[in-house]
Design a protein around this motif. Structure first.
Motif, PDB file in Angstrom:
ATOM      1  N   ASP A 111       0.815  -1.228   0.000  1.00  0.00           N
ATOM      2  CA  ASP A 111       0.000   0.000   0.000  1.00  0.00           C
ATOM      3  C   ASP A 111       0.844   1.271   0.000  1.00  0.00           C
ATOM      4  O   ASP A 111       0.395   2.326   0.448  1.00  0.00           O
ATOM      5  CB  ASP A 111      -0.940   0.015   1.208  1.00  0.00           C
ATOM      6  N   ALA A 112       2.066   1.192  -0.509  1.00  0.00           N
ATOM      7  CA  ALA A 112       2.942   2.368  -0.512  1.00  0.00           C
ATOM      8  C   ALA A 112       2.489   3.374  -1.564  1.00  0.00           C
ATOM      9  O   ALA A 112       1.931   3.013  -2.596  1.00  0.00           O
ATOM     10  CB  ALA A 112       4.384   1.956  -0.769  1.00  0.00           C
ATOM     11  N   GLU A 113       2.750   4.638  -1.265  1.00  0.00           N
ATOM     12  CA  GLU A 113       2.477   5.730  -2.209  1.00  0.00           C
ATOM     13  C   GLU A 113       3.797   6.429  -2.514  1.00  0.00           C
ATOM     14  O   GLU A 113       4.457   6.940  -1.617  1.00  0.00           O
ATOM     15  CB  GLU A 113       1.468   6.718  -1.615  1.00  0.00           C
ATOM     16  N   THR A 114       4.157   6.431  -3.808  1.00  0.00           N
ATOM     17  CA  THR A 114       5.447   6.975  -4.235  1.00  0.00           C
ATOM     18  C   THR A 114       5.226   8.089  -5.255  1.00  0.00           C
ATOM     19  O   THR A 114       4.459   7.918  -6.205  1.00  0.00           O
ATOM     20  CB  THR A 114       6.324   5.878  -4.848  1.00  0.00           C
ATOM     21  N   SER A 115       5.877   9.212  -5.030  1.00  0.00           N
ATOM     22  CA  SER A 115       5.793  10.343  -5.973  1.00  0.00           C
ATOM     23  C   SER A 115       7.197  10.673  -6.464  1.00  0.00           C
ATOM     24  O   SER A 115       8.141  10.771  -5.678  1.00  0.00           O
ATOM     25  CB  SER A 115       5.163  11.564  -5.294  1.00  0.00           C
ATOM     26  N   SER A 152       8.410   8.378  -0.838  1.00  0.00           N
ATOM     27  CA  SER A 152       7.515   7.216  -0.750  1.00  0.00           C
ATOM     28  C   SER A 152       7.119   7.024   0.705  1.00  0.00           C
ATOM     29  O   SER A 152       7.942   7.189   1.609  1.00  0.00           O
ATOM     30  CB  SER A 152       8.214   5.965  -1.284  1.00  0.00           C
ATOM     31  N   SER A 153       5.866   6.683   0.941  1.00  0.00           N
ATOM     32  CA  SER A 153       5.379   6.462   2.312  1.00  0.00           C
ATOM     33  C   SER A 153       4.547   5.198   2.357  1.00  0.00           C
ATOM     34  O   SER A 153       3.955   4.790   1.353  1.00  0.00           O
ATOM     35  CB  SER A 153       4.560   7.664   2.800  1.00  0.00           C
ATOM     36  N   VAL A 154       4.484   4.603   3.560  1.00  0.00           N
ATOM     37  CA  VAL A 154       3.754   3.352   3.729  1.00  0.00           C
ATOM     38  C   VAL A 154       3.268   3.255   5.167  1.00  0.00           C
ATOM     39  O   VAL A 154       3.865   3.827   6.085  1.00  0.00           O
ATOM     40  CB  VAL A 154       4.677   2.151   3.381  1.00  0.00           C
ATOM     41  N   ASN A 155       2.166   2.549   5.357  1.00  0.00           N
ATOM     42  CA  ASN A 155       1.622   2.322   6.700  1.00  0.00           C
ATOM     43  C   ASN A 155       2.431   1.241   7.408  1.00  0.00           C
ATOM     44  O   ASN A 155       2.792   0.222   6.804  1.00  0.00           O
ATOM     45  CB  ASN A 155       0.143   1.913   6.603  1.00  0.00           C
TER      46      ASN A 155
END
Length: 565
Positions: free
Chosen positions: A377-381, A395-398
């Motif tokens: 569920d990572a979000e990478t920009s 990039s961030s992840v729970n």
């Protein structure tokens, strides 16, 4: 209760011989033990295989000799019979023993029939040896071979694509196994097409031992057809080796009119301004057919550019296109930082200065099971520098439920991976919450206590509906008498009583009497000294005192008297 049932099941399995029923794996040339544990020493028992070939036969304690095809290969342990151990060992295992079943017939009581016990089946394997992988550039094929294995091998192929750098399964392989008529082991030969591949891998799997062996071979491309890797800011040699000294040649960027260099009849002609100062030729090597060039100060804009040489060996023959090479540019990602936010239960990873765009993935160590898992569920920009053309990313992840988290950054051009791992301290998040509560609770209590104290102070202040913001004015006894006379003169006469004439001397005497009485009462004297209570003790309303004070001021000043009127 459950433990009792488990004990009964185990005892039952031991008594019936079921505990020895199993699949036994053995290697060619080795040995294997066939276990059999019985509840006692039976009067009669014998071991045999599935084809009724008897190995051992005992009756009333004596061995009965019978033809035995396993003679000199099997051994039983007589000293163990008294303890109920009737296991035997089979030596010099061969492929012919594969899938053979062995079992014991046991007669525990002379009055009963024999029973089958301790059934076991043998599964034989042999590792493949001398794995050889060769590449034939003429036929664009690879061949893999090995020998001495059992059973027949399962051969598969994988290849690394030259253009995409992706690994792929090769489906068009042809494999032929051969069995040795004496040893009964197998050899094989397998071949596959390798066109467009950078490397090829042969994989040999043994389905009995579940072991795999592999062999990989790099496939060198022609010196004029290859993918060249270069680092941003560095240099790359674009090689070209010719069979002889050409009459003339020039290097050019594919699908563009730009010439890097031009050589004709022993003279070097100027190239285009675009690559001026960025390339180097080696004129001393031209006579040996080496017309390689070096390109300097590589930038991301050079990525995927193709360069080639047009070469003319003979005036009677047209120029030929040779030595085609494509650049693959990369830059390592720098300043990789991984942080954890306990408030949001998330981790953030960032780096900069890389090329091409990074492939970011996450792994986490589960706090409860200690198993590593992929985090999906990572979000990478990604952001590209408009000048340098390099990339940065965030990039961030729970991280809920994780003990540690790892950020993995993969560069698809250089095939390099950088990673960062951080331990997740749950106590830090809890302490932060506790610290916030520790600060907030006393703050709220101070506000509440202040509000209560202000309310109590406010309740103790005198409340005057006419002058809510004016402090009480203390009047002299004579002034108070005059104020009372004025109030009585303004007040309407009672309807049932005749008017009473006012004598100033009576008012003064009354005031003197009141003053004397007040002086004699210590309680009233103490109350009179307290602020805010003077009006209630004197008996004179605050409004009357205020008007009396204004009258006194008016007598002293004509202007004030006009204001009073």
């Amino acid at each position: 209760m459950s433990s009792t049932i488990l004990l009964i099941v185990l005892l039952s399995a031991h008594i019936t011989g079921l505990i020895s029923e199993q699949l036994l794996k053995a290697t060619v040339g080795g040995s294997v033990l066939f276990p059999c544990s019985l509840p006692g020493y039976p009067p009669t028992f014998y071991w045999q295989d599935g084809e009724r070939n008897v190995l051992f036969h005992w009756k009333d304690g004596d061995e009965i000799k019978e033809p035995n095809k396993y003679k000199n290969r099997s051994e039983i342990f007589r000293s163990e019979f008294s303890s109920g151990n009737f296991s035997f060992r089979l030596d010099n295992i061969s492929p012919e023993d594969n899938n053979t079943t062995f079992f014991a017939y046991v007669k525990l009581d002379k009055q009963k029939l024999s029973e089958e016990r301790c059934r076991s089946r043998l599964q034989v394997s042999a590792p493949y040896q001398h794995l050889v992988l060769t590449v034939n550039h003429t036929t664009n094929s690879a061949t893999c071979s090995a020998r001495g294995g059992y059973p027949a091998a399962q051969v598969s192929w994988k290849g690394l694509n030259r253009s995409s750098d992706e690994q792929q399964d090769l489906q068009d392989a042809e494999t032929s196994p051969q069995e040795d008529p004496t040893e009964k082991t197998f050899s094989f030969t397998s071949s596959v097409n390798v066109t467009g591949l950078k490397s090829v891998t042969c994989i040999v799997y043994n389905r009995h031992s579940h072991e795999s062996i592999t062999e990989t071979k790099k496939i060198p491309g022609l010196i004029s057809e290859q993918l060249l890797r270069a680092a941003v800011g560095g240099s790359v040699l674009i090689p070209c080796s010719l069979p002889g000294n050409p009459l003339r040649f020039y290097w050019q960027e594919d699908q563009s009119p730009y010439l890097l260099c031009h050589w004709d009849g022993g003279k070097t002609l100027p190239g285009c301004d675009k690559y001026n100062g960025r390339f180097q030729v080696f004129t001393s090597e031209f006579s040996s057919g080496n017309i390689s060039i070096r390109l300097d100060n590589i930038s991301p804009e050079d990525d995927k550019k193709t360069f080639f040489a047009y070469v003319k060996f003979d005036e009677q023959i047209q120029s030929e296109r040779r030595c085609e090479s494509t650049l693959q540019v990369s830059a390592p990602y720098q300043d990789l930082v991984l942080t954890v936010n306990h408030t949001t239960n998330s981790a953030a990873c960032r780096a900069r200065g890389g090329y091409p765009a990074a492939q970011v993935s996450w792994k986490g160590l589960n706090r409860s099971s200690d198993e590593e898992q992929d985090l999906q569920d990572a979000e990478t920009s990604l952001q590209q520098d408009p000048t340098e053309k390099t990339f940065s990313f965030t990039s961030s992840v729970n991280i809920t439920g994780l003990k540690s988290v790892t950020c993995i950054v993969y560069n698809p051009h250089s095939h390099e991976t950088v990673k960062r791992t951080v331990e997740i301290d749950t106590a830090a998040g809890e302490n932060k919450k506790i610290n916030v509560a520790a600060i907030a609770v006393p703050f709220v209590l101070v506000i509440l206590v202040g509000a209560v104290l202000f309310y109590l102070w406010y309740k103790r202040q005198p409340q005057d509906p006419d002058l809510p913001n004016q402090s009480p004015i203390e009047l002299h006894p004579q002034d108070r008498a005059q104020a009372e006379d004025q109030d009585q003169s303004r007040a309407p006469d009672p309807p049932s009583e005749p008017p009473i004439e006012y004598d100033p001397h009576d008012g003064a005497e009354g005031e003197d009497a009141d003053a004397a009485e007040t002086a004699q009462d210590p309680v009233q004297e103490e109350a009179a000294d307290a602020p805010g209570e003077t009006a209630s003790l004197t008996g004179t309303p605050v409004g009357i005192r205020h008007r009396t004070k204004l009258s006194e001021d008016a007598a002293a000043s004509p202007e004030k008297e006009n204001l009073l009127k």
